[in-house]
Write a protein that holds these residues in place. Structure first.
Motif, PDB file in Angstrom:
ATOM      1  N   LEU A   1       0.875  -1.169   0.000  1.00 34.70           N
ATOM      2  CA  LEU A   1       0.000   0.000   0.000  1.00 34.70           C
ATOM      3  C   LEU A   1       0.913   1.220   0.000  1.00 34.70           C
ATOM      4  CD1 LEU A   1      -2.812   1.284   0.172  1.00 34.70           C
ATOM      5  CD2 LEU A   1      -2.625   1.142   2.664  1.00 34.70           C
ATOM      6  N   ALA A   2       1.307   1.669  -1.177  1.00 35.20           N
ATOM      7  CA  ALA A   2       2.287   2.753  -1.277  1.00 35.20           C
ATOM      8  C   ALA A   2       1.663   4.098  -0.936  1.00 35.20           C
ATOM      9  CB  ALA A   2       2.883   2.786  -2.678  1.00 35.20           C
ATOM     10  N   VAL A   3       0.425   4.312  -1.386  1.00 35.83           N
ATOM     11  CA  VAL A   3      -0.272   5.577  -1.144  1.00 35.83           C
ATOM     12  C   VAL A   3      -1.639   5.259  -0.557  1.00 35.83           C
ATOM     13  CG1 VAL A   3      -1.151   7.707  -2.160  1.00 35.83           C
ATOM     14  CG2 VAL A   3       0.923   6.648  -3.093  1.00 35.83           C
ATOM     15  N   PRO A   4      -1.907   5.656   0.687  1.00 35.30           N
ATOM     16  CA  PRO A   4      -3.209   5.379   1.288  1.00 35.30           C
ATOM     17  C   PRO A   4      -4.344   5.876   0.402  1.00 35.30           C
ATOM     18  CG  PRO A   4      -1.691   6.173   2.941  1.00 35.30           C
ATOM     19  CD  PRO A   4      -0.991   6.326   1.615  1.00 35.30           C
ATOM     20  N   GLY A   5      -5.346   5.041   0.228  1.00 33.74           N
ATOM     21  CA  GLY A   5      -6.477   5.382  -0.624  1.00 33.74           C
ATOM     22  C   GLY A   5      -6.378   4.820  -2.019  1.00 33.74           C
TER      23      GLY A   5
ATOM     24  N   VAL B   1      -3.939  -1.594  -3.655  1.00 34.47           N
ATOM     25  CA  VAL B   1      -2.776  -2.337  -3.177  1.00 34.47           C
ATOM     26  C   VAL B   1      -2.071  -2.975  -4.368  1.00 34.47           C
ATOM     27  CG1 VAL B   1      -2.014  -4.291  -1.768  1.00 34.47           C
ATOM     28  CG2 VAL B   1      -3.841  -2.776  -0.946  1.00 34.47           C
ATOM     29  N   ALA B   2      -0.740  -2.829  -4.413  1.00 30.23           N
ATOM     30  CA  ALA B   2       0.063  -3.405  -5.493  1.00 30.23           C
ATOM     31  C   ALA B   2       0.670  -4.717  -5.026  1.00 30.23           C
ATOM     32  CB  ALA B   2       1.152  -2.428  -5.914  1.00 30.23           C
ATOM     33  N   ALA B   3       0.972  -5.592  -5.981  1.00 27.42           N
ATOM     34  CA  ALA B   3       1.549  -6.895  -5.662  1.00 27.42           C
ATOM     35  C   ALA B   3       2.974  -6.985  -6.180  1.00 27.42           C
ATOM     36  CB  ALA B   3       0.708  -8.008  -6.274  1.00 27.42           C
ATOM     37  N   GLU B   4       3.836  -7.611  -5.382  1.00 31.49           N
ATOM     38  CA  GLU B   4       5.208  -7.942  -5.763  1.00 31.49           C
ATOM     39  C   GLU B   4       5.982  -6.727  -6.287  1.00 31.49           C
ATOM     40  OE1 GLU B   4       5.293 -11.336  -8.307  1.00 31.49           O
ATOM     41  OE2 GLU B   4       4.373 -12.661  -6.816  1.00 31.49           O
TER      42      GLU B   4
ATOM     43  N   PHE C   1       2.362  -7.881   4.163  1.00 31.18           N
ATOM     44  CA  PHE C   1       1.701  -6.663   3.683  1.00 31.18           C
ATOM     45  C   PHE C   1       2.536  -5.473   4.151  1.00 31.18           C
ATOM     46  CE2 PHE C   1      -1.203  -3.135   3.701  1.00 31.18           C
ATOM     47  CZ  PHE C   1      -2.137  -3.394   2.701  1.00 31.18           C
ATOM     48  N   VAL C   2       2.927  -4.600   3.234  1.00 31.12           N
ATOM     49  CA  VAL C   2       3.813  -3.478   3.542  1.00 31.12           C
ATOM     50  C   VAL C   2       3.064  -2.171   3.310  1.00 31.12           C
ATOM     51  CG1 VAL C   2       5.982  -2.329   2.954  1.00 31.12           C
ATOM     52  CG2 VAL C   2       5.832  -4.840   2.896  1.00 31.12           C
ATOM     53  N   MET C   3       3.224  -1.247   4.237  1.00 32.14           N
ATOM     54  CA  MET C   3       2.559   0.062   4.123  1.00 32.14           C
ATOM     55  C   MET C   3       3.403   1.116   4.821  1.00 32.14           C
ATOM     56  SD  MET C   3      -0.499  -0.418   6.952  1.00 32.14           S
ATOM     57  CE  MET C   3      -0.964   1.322   6.969  1.00 32.14           C
ATOM     58  N   PRO C   4       3.112   2.389   4.565  1.00 35.03           N
ATOM     59  CA  PRO C   4       3.840   3.442   5.275  1.00 35.03           C
ATOM     60  C   PRO C   4       3.621   3.346   6.778  1.00 35.03           C
ATOM     61  CG  PRO C   4       2.615   4.347   3.413  1.00 35.03           C
ATOM     62  CD  PRO C   4       2.144   2.939   3.586  1.00 35.03           C
ATOM     63  N   GLY C   5       4.602   3.808   7.542  1.00 35.02           N
ATOM     64  CA  GLY C   5       4.456   3.828   8.989  1.00 35.02           C
ATOM     65  C   GLY C   5       3.316   4.739   9.406  1.00 35.02           C
TER      66      GLY C   5
END
Length: 272
Positions: A23-27, A30-33, A68-72
């Motif tokens: 999840l690079a940008v909230p909203g 979601v991108a994969a790999e 699952f990776v996202m901004p802090g």
């Protein structure tokens, strides 16, 4: 594209994260790999697919191919030195400043493990909190990035000490307790001198004050204006604890940058 953004000489300082879901940008979707390139705590590139570590010798690789990776997350109102409970009064008397600092490190690390990478601490013993902030910034210990407030309040107000015998009231009174606009200007400058990233004021009373002073406006308009002016002159913002609408309005009209709580706000304050 990555080679353009990150020079070969910088690769040794680079961390590559392989993210299963990102999840690079909230909203956004979601991108994969994906592969994330991080250099000096800054994200330099995010590219589709998992890059080969052998193509970037010297780079550190973090394998999160099943995560699952996202901004802090950011928490804008914390008090890392403690939590409310039946032993608060006892702890105030029995715990040394050094032990309080150790406990705040414990809470900071719990907060980081919960996913919060930046916090704004708006009410702690200032020097201990500044030391924790600086130790984290220096890389000596792990913890979230801390934006640490210095408190400014009026005599007998919510920010002032309460609930103890008179000689302890005198002992525990902070040098940033002030009365009148020019004294509050001094208190603001004092807080910044000793390390405050921002100024926390109490434009109204609060529910944790152990004296019957209510939750309405306490700081006067001229005091509020001087705190904001002094802080802004020195590159700092002002956060105001405020419960009732009269104190919220006064703080906003004085130019504070955030309202904390806003419990009994109303249409006029919301419009401001």
């Amino acid at each position: 594209a990555v080679a353009v953004l990150i020079s070969a000489s910088a690769i040794a300082e680079t961390t590559i994260v392989h993210a299963c879901q990102l999840l690079a940008v909230p909203g956004e979707d979601v991108a994969a790999e994906h592969s994330i390139f991080i250099d000096d705590d800054a994200i330099m590139a995010v590219i589709d697919g998992y890059v080969s570590a052998s193509d970037y010798p010297g780079a550190a690789v973090i394998d999160l191919k099943d995560h699952f990776v996202m901004p802090g997350l950011m928490e804008m109102h914390v008090h890392l030195q403690g939590q409310l409970g039946p032993n608060n009064d006892r702890d105030t008397l029995k715990m040394s400043d050094e032990l309080v600092a150790m406990r705040s490190l414990y809470y900071a690390q719990k907060t980081l493990r919960a996913g919060f990478t930046t916090v704004r601490d708006v009410g702690s013993q200032p020097q201990s909190m500044y030391a924790l902030r600086d130790a984290i910034n220096n890389g000596w210990i792990e913890g979230p990035r801390i934006i640490a407030a210095g408190g400014v309040g009026i005599t007998g107000g919510h920010a002032d000490v309460s609930g103890v015998k008179p000689d302890l009231l005198s002992k525990y009174t902070s040098e940033t307790i002030c009365d009148g606009p020019y004294d509050c200007r001094r208190a603001t400058r004092h807080a910044i001198k000793f390390g405050a990233d921002l100024i926390k004021i109490t434009s109204t009373g609060g529910v944790l004050t152990d004296r019957a002073t209510g939750t309405g406006q306490q700081m006067e308009a001229d005091e509020l204006r001087e705190v904001v002016l002094a802080a802004e002159r020195m590159g700092r913002k002002v956060a105001s604890h405020a419960h009732q609408e009269d104190g919220i309005i006064a703080a906003l009209e004085a130019g504070v940058h955030s309202i904390e709580h806003g419990t009994y706000t109303g249409p006029e304050a919301i419009k401001l």
